[in-house]
Design an enzyme around this catalytic site. Sequence first.
Site, short mmCIF file in Angstrom:
data_model
loop_
_atom_site.label_atom_id
_atom_site.label_comp_id
_atom_site.label_asym_id
_atom_site.label_seq_id
_atom_site.Cartn_x
_atom_site.Cartn_y
_atom_site.Cartn_z
N CYS A 7 0.86 -1.20 0.00
CA CYS A 7 0.00 0.00 0.00
C CYS A 7 0.88 1.23 0.00
CB CYS A 7 -0.86 0.07 1.26
SG CYS A 7 -2.01 -1.25 1.41
N GLY A 8 0.84 1.98 -1.08
CA GLY A 8 1.50 3.28 -1.11
C GLY A 8 0.47 4.35 -0.77
N THR A 10 -0.73 6.45 -2.79
CA THR A 10 -1.66 6.60 -3.92
C THR A 10 -2.30 5.27 -4.30
OG1 THR A 10 -0.28 8.39 -4.78
CG2 THR A 10 -1.89 7.44 -6.30
N THR A 12 -2.63 0.83 -4.09
CA THR A 12 -2.45 -0.42 -3.36
C THR A 12 -2.32 -1.53 -4.39
OG1 THR A 12 -3.66 0.32 -1.43
CG2 THR A 12 -3.65 -2.05 -1.83
N GLY A 107 9.90 4.31 6.47
CA GLY A 107 8.76 3.83 5.69
C GLY A 107 8.97 2.35 5.35
N ASP A 109 7.92 0.62 2.95
CA ASP A 109 8.23 0.42 1.53
C ASP A 109 9.72 0.56 1.26
OD1 ASP A 109 7.85 3.15 2.27
OD2 ASP A 109 7.68 3.74 0.15
N ARG A 110 10.38 1.41 2.03
CA ARG A 110 11.82 1.63 1.82
C ARG A 110 12.62 0.44 2.35
NH1 ARG A 110 13.06 7.53 3.93
NH2 ARG A 110 14.66 7.45 2.30
N ASP A 129 12.56 5.22 -5.64
CA ASP A 129 11.17 4.81 -5.84
C ASP A 129 10.34 6.04 -6.19
OD1 ASP A 129 8.54 3.91 -5.67
OD2 ASP A 129 9.00 2.47 -4.08
N THR A 184 1.94 27.36 -21.49
CA THR A 184 1.96 27.15 -20.04
C THR A 184 2.18 25.68 -19.67
OG1 THR A 184 0.40 28.97 -19.88
CG2 THR A 184 0.65 27.59 -17.91
#
Length: 259
Positions: A7-8, A10, A12, A107, A109-110, A129, A184
Amino acid sequence: MLLAIDCGNTNTVFSIWDGSEFLCTLRTSTHHARTADAYFTWYSTLVKHYGIQADITDVIISSTVPRVVFNLRVFADRFFGCRPLVVGKPDCLLPNPPRVDAGTQVGPDRLVNAAGAYDRHGGNLIVIDFGTATTFDVVSDDGAYIGGVIAPGVNLSLEALHMAAAALPHVDISHPDKVIGTNTVACMQSGVFWGYVGLVREICHRIREERDRGMKLVATGGLAPLFQQSVDLFDEMEDDLTMHGLTVIHRHNKENANI
Ligand SMILES: Nc1ncnc2c1ncn2[C@@H]1O[C@H](COP(=O)(O)OP(=O)(O)O)[C@@H](O)[C@H]1O
Ligand SMILES: CC(C)(COP(=O)(O)O)[C@@H](O)C(=O)NCCC(=O)O
Ligand SMILES: [K+]
């Protein structure tokens, strides 16, 4: 079979690992209020759609969002009758414990990326990442996470421009051919894309200088391919690095803990 869940902030991601390969990878948005039943409805529909015979006996979870873990625990218990391993919790062993300041909650994830990258490449690595945030994880000779860098994510940077400046639209990232934008949107894409190329080069250069050695650069995460396609930035790019790290940590716990 193992169900690995990442799960990040943003997205999963669920992947089913049969011991030698991933049978499928399923992605949904991360949402803390999603119930165990809702996870199962989504999961079982897709597994059936892909015609996969999934006999899940084990579940491992890495989550950068603490609030989603409760419902995922219920999901594992209710539908697979198992107690999941949760990376970062005291009962989940790591192959190489991190060496960071006391009290730091790295974290998960890290930690997982470090374990996965060390298993594939050996020590002395920088893992980048490109998730919600962009993280640089420094992996020592012996495979431990020894610190790193957290920078705003690519999409987060574009979104911040849009949120803070009335005249700047919502823009998707892309690779601009030129640096000088003539409208732009092109100006914003150039600022973030080329700014990011510079950020990656400078940070990696400084990490190598600080460590006084050459280090392999491994990239992962949703937006890594955008850079890999157009600029020579990384030594390796692996979209399944976090999932691989989860299988490594699961195997380590099978071999060394009472699970
Ligand atoms: N193929 C893609 N193209 C464009 N943007 C993507 C793609 N995959 C992911 N993203 C975006 O990249 C960012 C990071 O995604 P992801 O790696 O899933 O983050 P996290 O792990 O933090 O949840 C998100 O903003 C997501 O919307
Ligand atoms: C830095 C992060 C927000 C990255 O999360 P992600 O982009 O994968 O959603 C996450 O790893 C985190 O919450 N870390 C805690 C602080 C630390 O790692 O030092
Ligand atoms: K991530």
